[in-house]
Write a protein that holds these residues in place. Structure first.
Motif, PDB file in Angstrom:
ATOM      1  N   ASP A 114      -5.392  12.875 -27.551  1.00 39.80           N
ATOM      2  CA  ASP A 114      -4.103  13.199 -26.938  1.00 39.80           C
ATOM      3  C   ASP A 114      -3.999  14.725 -26.891  1.00 39.80           C
ATOM      4  O   ASP A 114      -3.634  15.359 -27.884  1.00 39.80           O
ATOM      5  CB  ASP A 114      -2.954  12.587 -27.737  1.00 39.80           C
ATOM      6  CG  ASP A 114      -1.616  12.777 -27.030  1.00 39.80           C
ATOM      7  OD1 ASP A 114      -1.560  13.606 -26.085  1.00 39.80           O
ATOM      8  OD2 ASP A 114      -0.643  12.108 -27.426  1.00 39.80           O
ATOM      9  N   LEU A 115      -4.343  15.282 -25.736  1.00 37.36           N
ATOM     10  CA  LEU A 115      -4.414  16.756 -25.631  1.00 37.36           C
ATOM     11  C   LEU A 115      -3.056  17.422 -25.806  1.00 37.36           C
ATOM     12  O   LEU A 115      -2.990  18.618 -26.062  1.00 37.36           O
ATOM     13  CB  LEU A 115      -5.033  17.159 -24.285  1.00 37.36           C
ATOM     14  CG  LEU A 115      -6.521  16.838 -24.128  1.00 37.36           C
ATOM     15  CD1 LEU A 115      -6.955  17.075 -22.678  1.00 37.36           C
ATOM     16  CD2 LEU A 115      -7.377  17.680 -25.064  1.00 37.36           C
ATOM     17  N   HIS A 154       1.367  18.704 -20.622  1.00 39.13           N
ATOM     18  CA  HIS A 154       0.033  18.153 -20.913  1.00 39.13           C
ATOM     19  C   HIS A 154      -0.971  18.966 -20.099  1.00 39.13           C
ATOM     20  O   HIS A 154      -0.772  19.126 -18.882  1.00 39.13           O
ATOM     21  CB  HIS A 154      -0.010  16.678 -20.495  1.00 39.13           C
ATOM     22  CG  HIS A 154      -1.209  15.939 -21.009  1.00 39.13           C
ATOM     23  ND1 HIS A 154      -2.507  16.346 -20.761  1.00 39.13           N
ATOM     24  CD2 HIS A 154      -1.310  14.821 -21.765  1.00 39.13           C
ATOM     25  CE1 HIS A 154      -3.355  15.513 -21.331  1.00 39.13           C
ATOM     26  NE2 HIS A 154      -2.652  14.577 -21.962  1.00 39.13           N
ATOM     27  N   PRO A 155      -2.041  19.487 -20.723  1.00 37.99           N
ATOM     28  CA  PRO A 155      -2.985  20.311 -19.953  1.00 37.99           C
ATOM     29  C   PRO A 155      -3.572  19.587 -18.734  1.00 37.99           C
ATOM     30  O   PRO A 155      -3.819  20.209 -17.701  1.00 37.99           O
ATOM     31  CB  PRO A 155      -4.092  20.648 -20.969  1.00 37.99           C
ATOM     32  CG  PRO A 155      -3.462  20.458 -22.305  1.00 37.99           C
ATOM     33  CD  PRO A 155      -2.403  19.402 -22.150  1.00 37.99           C
ATOM     34  N   ALA A 156      -3.752  18.268 -18.826  1.00 39.25           N
ATOM     35  CA  ALA A 156      -4.292  17.538 -17.664  1.00 39.25           C
ATOM     36  C   ALA A 156      -3.254  17.468 -16.543  1.00 39.25           C
ATOM     37  O   ALA A 156      -3.610  17.416 -15.353  1.00 39.25           O
ATOM     38  CB  ALA A 156      -4.735  16.138 -18.074  1.00 39.25           C
ATOM     39  N   ALA A 157      -1.961  17.487 -16.904  1.00 44.72           N
ATOM     40  CA  ALA A 157      -0.909  17.509 -15.872  1.00 44.72           C
ATOM     41  C   ALA A 157      -0.938  18.851 -15.142  1.00 44.72           C
ATOM     42  O   ALA A 157      -0.682  18.917 -13.930  1.00 44.72           O
ATOM     43  CB  ALA A 157       0.460  17.268 -16.512  1.00 44.72           C
ATOM     44  N   ALA A 158      -1.276  19.909 -15.878  1.00 43.92           N
ATOM     45  CA  ALA A 158      -1.386  21.237 -15.240  1.00 43.92           C
ATOM     46  C   ALA A 158      -2.543  21.224 -14.232  1.00 43.92           C
ATOM     47  O   ALA A 158      -2.418  21.725 -13.110  1.00 43.92           O
ATOM     48  CB  ALA A 158      -1.614  22.309 -16.306  1.00 43.92           C
ATOM     49  N   VAL A 159      -3.660  20.608 -14.610  1.00 43.32           N
ATOM     50  CA  VAL A 159      -4.813  20.549 -13.694  1.00 43.32           C
ATOM     51  C   VAL A 159      -4.462  19.683 -12.473  1.00 43.32           C
ATOM     52  O   VAL A 159      -4.812  20.025 -11.335  1.00 43.32           O
ATOM     53  CB  VAL A 159      -6.077  20.026 -14.419  1.00 43.32           C
ATOM     54  CG1 VAL A 159      -7.250  19.926 -13.454  1.00 43.32           C
ATOM     55  CG2 VAL A 159      -6.441  20.951 -15.590  1.00 43.32           C
ATOM     56  N   ALA A 160      -3.733  18.606 -12.705  1.00 40.19           N
ATOM     57  CA  ALA A 160      -3.319  17.748 -11.575  1.00 40.19           C
ATOM     58  C   ALA A 160      -2.416  18.542 -10.627  1.00 40.19           C
ATOM     59  O   ALA A 160      -2.555  18.447  -9.395  1.00 40.19           O
ATOM     60  CB  ALA A 160      -2.598  16.513 -12.101  1.00 40.19           C
ATOM     61  N   TRP A 161      -1.502  19.335 -11.188  1.00 37.66           N
ATOM     62  CA  TRP A 161      -0.636  20.192 -10.349  1.00 37.66           C
ATOM     63  C   TRP A 161      -1.507  21.121  -9.501  1.00 37.66           C
ATOM     64  O   TRP A 161      -1.259  21.299  -8.300  1.00 37.66           O
ATOM     65  CB  TRP A 161       0.308  21.018 -11.245  1.00 37.66           C
ATOM     66  CG  TRP A 161       1.104  22.010 -10.469  1.00 37.66           C
ATOM     67  CD1 TRP A 161       2.311  21.808  -9.859  1.00 37.66           C
ATOM     68  CD2 TRP A 161       0.736  23.377 -10.179  1.00 37.66           C
ATOM     69  NE1 TRP A 161       2.709  22.960  -9.202  1.00 37.66           N
ATOM     70  CE2 TRP A 161       1.763  23.931  -9.383  1.00 37.66           C
ATOM     71  CE3 TRP A 161      -0.357  24.181 -10.505  1.00 37.66           C
ATOM     72  CZ2 TRP A 161       1.734  25.242  -8.915  1.00 37.66           C
ATOM     73  CZ3 TRP A 161      -0.394  25.492 -10.035  1.00 37.66           C
ATOM     74  CH2 TRP A 161       0.640  26.010  -9.256  1.00 37.66           C
TER      75      TRP A 161
END
Ligand code: 0L1
Ligand code: MG
Length: 257
Positions: free
Chosen positions: A174-175, A200-207
């Motif tokens: 869970d990052l 969430h860092p993966a949400a930043a990449v998705a953005w």
């Protein structure tokens, strides 16, 4: 010469002579689309010089960074091969104008990612490995004084990045809860968790992927994506050592000369 190439040349010259500039927006109108065109011209000049794109970075993704820089939304830039710094290699401060560092979580993509509907779950599914990382920033504007569009044009202050020596499969991690302790010269300077980066860092990449889709761009398998500073950035000078200790993702250390 167009305004875009004139602005790009100013930023490229600043790198060559290691001398900061006044913000471009002081003298000319600079809207976001033009700023992104300038960024693209700056990056293309590096590619033409033999340094291909190896990934992308997000910036200003945490409240701590946004408050530090008086900017209220995230942005992105591109990473080229000349920015890669191997783990444990000293960084020479005089190669930069005014270097700063910040701890980040980085993603190494195993699959291409593009489109206007990409989610954090899809980013995690496309990720080969995550790393603890340190972003080495260098604004081409004196004293890091800029507007959002200025820093966009300046490729999000990209200068260097170090991936730690521990590649971790993100499945089962869970990052949001990945803690980070940042030390300079043996002293604790900042702490943060992954959730500080847009929840969430993966949400930043998705953005980032959705934002790139607006310009018909995307990320490719093999690209490294720096998800954005978890803490404020700290200044560095010759003789300093910066250590970022991450839960689950290992430790990244940079000695500065
Ligand atoms: O990595 C970053 O957060 C860069 C964003 C630009 C602002 C800065 O130079 O700190
Ligand atoms: Mg950063």
């Amino acid at each position: 010469m167009t305004a875009v190439s004139e602005f790009a040349d100013k930023l490229l010259d600043a790198v060559k002579v290691r001398q900061g500039l006044a913000p471009l927006s002081d003298t000319m109108d600079l809207d976001e689309a033009t700023a992104l065109d300038v960024q693209q011209a700056v990056v293309q000049a590096r590619v033409d010089a033999g340094f291909p794109i190896v990934g992308a970075k997000l910036g200003l993704t945490s409240k701590a960074k946004q408050q530090q820089m008086s900017v209220d939304r995230p942005l992105y830039g591109w990473l080229t091969s000349d920015m890669q710094i191997d783990v444990a290699v000293p960084v020479v401060c005089s190669d930069y104008i005014q270097p700063r560092v910040e701890p980040e979580i980085a993603f190494l993509l195993g699959r291409d990612l593009e489109g206007k509907t990409v989610t954090a779950a899809q980013v995690l599914a496309a990720t080969e490995a995550c790393f603890g990382a340190i972003d080495v920033l260098d604004s081409r504007y004196t004293g890091y004084k800029f507007t959002f569009n200025d820093v966009t044009a300046d490729n999000a202050s990209s200068a260097g990045f170090v991936l730690g020596g521990t590649a971790v499969d993100p499945y089962g991690l869970d990052l949001r809860l990945t803690g980070c302790v940042l030390e300079k010269n043996g002293e604790l300077v900042h702490t943060a968790a992954g959730a500080s980066v847009m929840g969430h860092p993966a949400a930043a990449v998705a953005w980032l992927v959705r934002k790139l889709a607006e310009r018909g761009q995307g990320l490719q398998a093999g690209h490294v994506v720096m998800a954005g500073g978890m803490t404020e950035a700290v200044t560095v000078a010759p003789g300093d050592t910066v250590v970022a200790r991450f839960a689950h993702l290992g430790t990244v250390e940079i000695p500065f000369r």
